[in-house]
Design a protein around this motif. Structure first.
Motif, mmCIF file in Angstrom:
data_model
loop_
_atom_site.group_PDB
_atom_site.id
_atom_site.type_symbol
_atom_site.label_atom_id
_atom_site.label_comp_id
_atom_site.label_asym_id
_atom_site.label_seq_id
_atom_site.Cartn_x
_atom_site.Cartn_y
_atom_site.Cartn_z
ATOM 1 N N VAL A 48 0.841 -1.202 0.000
ATOM 2 C CA VAL A 48 0.000 0.000 0.000
ATOM 3 C C VAL A 48 0.874 1.249 0.000
ATOM 4 C CG1 VAL A 48 -1.558 1.358 1.449
ATOM 5 C CG2 VAL A 48 -2.059 -1.039 1.007
ATOM 6 N N PHE B 29 -17.169 14.523 20.922
ATOM 7 C CA PHE B 29 -16.256 14.389 19.790
ATOM 8 C C PHE B 29 -15.728 12.965 19.695
ATOM 9 C CE2 PHE B 29 -15.803 18.839 21.264
ATOM 10 C CZ PHE B 29 -16.562 19.398 20.251
ATOM 11 N N VAL B 48 -8.490 1.619 -0.290
ATOM 12 C CA VAL B 48 -7.024 1.781 -0.280
ATOM 13 C C VAL B 48 -6.364 0.521 -0.843
ATOM 14 C CG1 VAL B 48 -5.018 1.893 1.258
ATOM 15 C CG2 VAL B 48 -6.906 3.505 1.537
ATOM 16 N N THR B 53 -8.345 6.019 -4.790
ATOM 17 C CA THR B 53 -8.050 7.156 -3.914
ATOM 18 C C THR B 53 -8.503 8.450 -4.569
ATOM 19 O OG1 THR B 53 -5.830 7.252 -4.853
ATOM 20 C CG2 THR B 53 -6.106 6.064 -2.756
ATOM 21 N N PRO B 54 -9.057 9.385 -3.778
ATOM 22 C CA PRO B 54 -9.449 9.182 -2.380
ATOM 23 C C PRO B 54 -10.587 8.172 -2.273
ATOM 24 C CG PRO B 54 -9.992 11.427 -3.126
ATOM 25 C CD PRO B 54 -9.375 10.729 -4.269
ATOM 26 N N PRO B 55 -10.660 7.428 -1.183
ATOM 27 C CA PRO B 55 -11.717 6.434 -1.003
ATOM 28 C C PRO B 55 -13.111 7.064 -1.116
ATOM 29 C CG PRO B 55 -10.050 6.192 0.680
ATOM 30 C CD PRO B 55 -9.730 7.465 -0.047
ATOM 31 N N VAL B 58 -14.660 8.958 1.676
ATOM 32 C CA VAL B 58 -14.141 10.308 1.909
ATOM 33 C C VAL B 58 -14.562 11.230 0.770
ATOM 34 C CG1 VAL B 58 -12.013 11.642 2.029
ATOM 35 C CG2 VAL B 58 -12.218 9.517 3.315
ATOM 36 N N ALA B 59 -14.604 10.683 -0.434
ATOM 37 C CA ALA B 59 -14.841 11.531 -1.610
ATOM 38 C C ALA B 59 -16.308 11.939 -1.760
ATOM 39 C CB ALA B 59 -14.371 10.818 -2.877
ATOM 40 N N ILE C 44 1.553 9.967 6.641
ATOM 41 C CA ILE C 44 1.538 8.741 5.835
ATOM 42 C C ILE C 44 0.106 8.347 5.486
ATOM 43 C CG2 ILE C 44 1.973 6.253 5.954
ATOM 44 C CD1 ILE C 44 4.618 6.868 7.353
ATOM 45 N N VAL C 48 -1.520 8.092 1.768
ATOM 46 C CA VAL C 48 -2.089 6.835 1.277
ATOM 47 C C VAL C 48 -3.534 7.056 0.820
ATOM 48 C CG1 VAL C 48 -2.910 4.570 2.018
ATOM 49 C CG2 VAL C 48 -0.563 5.264 2.505
ATOM 50 N N LEU C 49 -4.302 7.835 1.600
ATOM 51 C CA LEU C 49 -5.695 8.108 1.216
ATOM 52 C C LEU C 49 -5.772 8.893 -0.089
ATOM 53 C CD1 LEU C 49 -7.353 9.002 4.646
ATOM 54 C CD2 LEU C 49 -7.508 6.877 3.362
ATOM 55 N N LEU C 50 -4.722 9.683 -0.376
ATOM 56 C CA LEU C 50 -4.716 10.486 -1.603
ATOM 57 C C LEU C 50 -4.024 9.767 -2.748
ATOM 58 C CD1 LEU C 50 -3.938 13.986 -0.066
ATOM 59 C CD2 LEU C 50 -6.114 13.148 -0.957
ATOM 60 N N HIS C 110 -5.476 17.321 -4.724
ATOM 61 C CA HIS C 110 -5.542 15.986 -5.332
ATOM 62 C C HIS C 110 -6.964 15.581 -5.694
ATOM 63 C CE1 HIS C 110 -1.373 15.618 -4.122
ATOM 64 N NE2 HIS C 110 -1.298 14.550 -4.879
ATOM 65 N N PRO C 113 -13.245 16.372 -2.679
ATOM 66 C CA PRO C 113 -14.228 17.443 -2.474
ATOM 67 C C PRO C 113 -14.073 18.030 -1.073
ATOM 68 C CG PRO C 113 -15.256 15.302 -2.291
ATOM 69 C CD PRO C 113 -13.828 15.042 -2.677
ATOM 70 N N LEU C 115 -15.803 18.296 1.809
ATOM 71 C CA LEU C 115 -15.980 17.551 3.055
ATOM 72 C C LEU C 115 -14.895 16.481 3.193
ATOM 73 C CD1 LEU C 115 -17.705 17.267 5.568
ATOM 74 C CD2 LEU C 115 -19.154 15.650 4.348
ATOM 75 N N GLY C 116 -14.555 15.826 2.087
ATOM 76 C CA GLY C 116 -13.476 14.853 2.120
ATOM 77 C C GLY C 116 -12.147 15.486 2.489
ATOM 78 N N VAL C 119 -12.022 15.941 6.189
ATOM 79 C CA VAL C 119 -11.726 14.695 6.905
ATOM 80 C C VAL C 119 -10.239 14.344 6.782
ATOM 81 C CG1 VAL C 119 -12.166 12.212 6.937
ATOM 82 C CG2 VAL C 119 -14.065 13.804 6.647
ATOM 83 N N ILE C 120 -9.688 14.484 5.574
ATOM 84 C CA ILE C 120 -8.288 14.113 5.371
ATOM 85 C C ILE C 120 -7.355 15.067 6.127
ATOM 86 C CG2 ILE C 120 -6.470 13.977 3.610
ATOM 87 C CD1 ILE C 120 -8.532 12.700 1.749
ATOM 88 N N ILE C 142 -7.508 11.389 21.681
ATOM 89 C CA ILE C 142 -8.532 12.236 21.043
ATOM 90 C C ILE C 142 -9.945 11.737 21.312
ATOM 91 C CG2 ILE C 142 -7.072 13.001 19.140
ATOM 92 C CD1 ILE C 142 -8.952 11.098 17.398
ATOM 93 N N ALA C 149 -9.251 17.103 18.315
ATOM 94 C CA ALA C 149 -9.622 16.881 16.914
ATOM 95 C C ALA C 149 -10.501 18.012 16.394
ATOM 96 C CB ALA C 149 -10.358 15.548 16.775
ATOM 97 N N THR C 150 -11.264 18.646 17.283
ATOM 98 C CA THR C 150 -12.237 19.627 16.821
ATOM 99 C C THR C 150 -11.594 20.875 16.228
ATOM 100 O OG1 THR C 150 -13.533 18.820 18.664
ATOM 101 C CG2 THR C 150 -14.425 20.662 17.443
#
Lengths: 198, 198, 198
Positions: A48, B29, B48, B53-55, B58-59, C44, C48-50, C110, C113, C115-116, C119-120, C142, C149-150
């Motif tokens: 990955v 939270f 992944v 990507t992006p998953p 998330v997308a 990392i 990976v998500l991107l 990358h 959108p 909201l994604g 999250v990322i 967290i 995180a907030t």
């Protein structure tokens, strides 16, 4: 040849997962899941990180089959496997050196620079054990007192920074395995941190 | 239609994360984070592993929104959700079958061979629950005594090794859901390992 | 300039990992592994998500070097680092805002959108701490009672949904850092869940 060694390492790692599952009194499915995580985890994370998808451990049937078979062996005959503990630890040490060297070489072939290939080779070698311990609810063994990640990192670095000739790769894999075995036999351990008084 | 079922499964998985967070007395939270991990974790790992990507989780805004909404429901009205425990478990079992089948089909469409598609479908179905339990500091539920990963693997295998007609896919998803519900109702459990004396 | 800030954040996150390893009396290798996980984990997972492979934290030598150096500092001089606790927390809060904003901007670049990208960016900011806590066998910080995180999610959302001008990015990063510092200084905490009676 390399492929056969790779599967032997996968089998040894998977057995370590199966035995942990048995010790924690899991059912047969839990034992097999833990064997799969220990046997395949390192290779999956390596692939990955390198963008090799689907990861080889998922794309080739032999890996899943070997790891699941190790899980069933551990579940059905834990006494036999436990009596063969020395052979299991030997295979585990061989897998450690092999996965570190093969992982570093693969990372280099996919364009990772030397230090990055060292990190990825180390992750390939220890990742399965980390997945195994985290899933079983233990803090990973590599964080505590045993010389395990270090020989893997050393061998990965030799391959990543040195020449990628077969002779160097074999020597590096043997070196990690030898250090790991010597550390187990002689009880070597690294210095512990002394936390300051709060 | 599939999309709506997918979101229903995400909602049910996310509720399970929210309820665990409430039981562990987390703040709002923490509860939402645990809901997001449970609702989106399986799909993210699936994508992944497939190099998507992006998953999707998330997308596309709908997944994050639905999972976060489930987290808030669980935080604000835990008593209501707990009273609706049967409906939550029913939705969770439906999500299990649906994610397993949809994950295996997606893996096949991305070039994974049949055994690999089975593994990826299973991971898609159980990955969120594993993420939820590891984050909450518990050993994952699927490792202990409940028939959960097995019906998911069975349904994923039917789709991965069989024909990918809609009828087969629907039947496979229903089968996993039915086995899961029967296992819960009748208290089925798999044989435990008997650890050898040390 | 951004690069230097990025490395400062990595160093601060890695120090937090090293100090946790020292508190748990790990050996020098465990402390360094925990520092690497805390310093590099968020970046990392973000990459990976991107689909950015190998991840920047692995592909560029500076990140591994800085994180490992933080691990050695924490191991060799825990008392010094502990006395500099205020500076460490300040750097950690700065890293939080910086990683959230930089992560959201990278995700947008990358193709994620809004909201994604939020999250990322949040995962980039808190992922290292989660990896650190899970590896050390703790439930992630967290999830429990602290406002962490907030502010990261807030800053990531400002960048993801707003305009990506440098001024907005700087303001968003400063905002997250300021909220985090204020929450620590004043002991702000979010409401806890009240679990229903069983």
């Amino acid at each position: 040849m390399v492929h056969a060694l790779d599967l032997l390492g996968t089998f040894a790692f998977a057995l370590s997962g199966a035995l942990l599952g048995v010790r924690k009194r899991m059912d047969v499915f839990g034992v097999v899941v833990l064997a799969l995580a220990a046997g395949l985890g390192g290779g999956i994370v390596r692939d990955v990180l390198l963008g090799v998808t689907p990861p080889v451990a998922v794309a080739h049937w032999a890996y899943v089959t070997v790891a699941a078979a190790a899980g069933l062996c551990g579940f059905l005959a834990p006494a036999v496997v436990t009596r063969a503990q020395r052979q299991v630890l030997l295979a585990d040490a061989a897998g450690l050196g092999l996965f570190a060297v093969a992982g570093a070489a693969k990372a280099h072939a996919h364009g990772a620079p030397a230090l990055g290939a060292t990190v990825i080779g180390t992750i390939a070698a220890v990742g399965g054990g980390v997945a195994r311990d985290v899933l079983a609810g233990d803090s990973p063994q590599i964080l505590h007192s045993e010389i395990y990640a270090t020989p893997a990192a050393l061998s990965a670095a030799i391959v990543a920074f040195g020449s990628r000739s077969p002779a160097v790769e074999i020597a590096a894999a043997v070196l990690a395995t030898a250090i790991r075995l010597a550390a187990m036999q002689r009880g070597w351990s690294a210095p512990r941190a002394k936390p300051p008084l709060p």
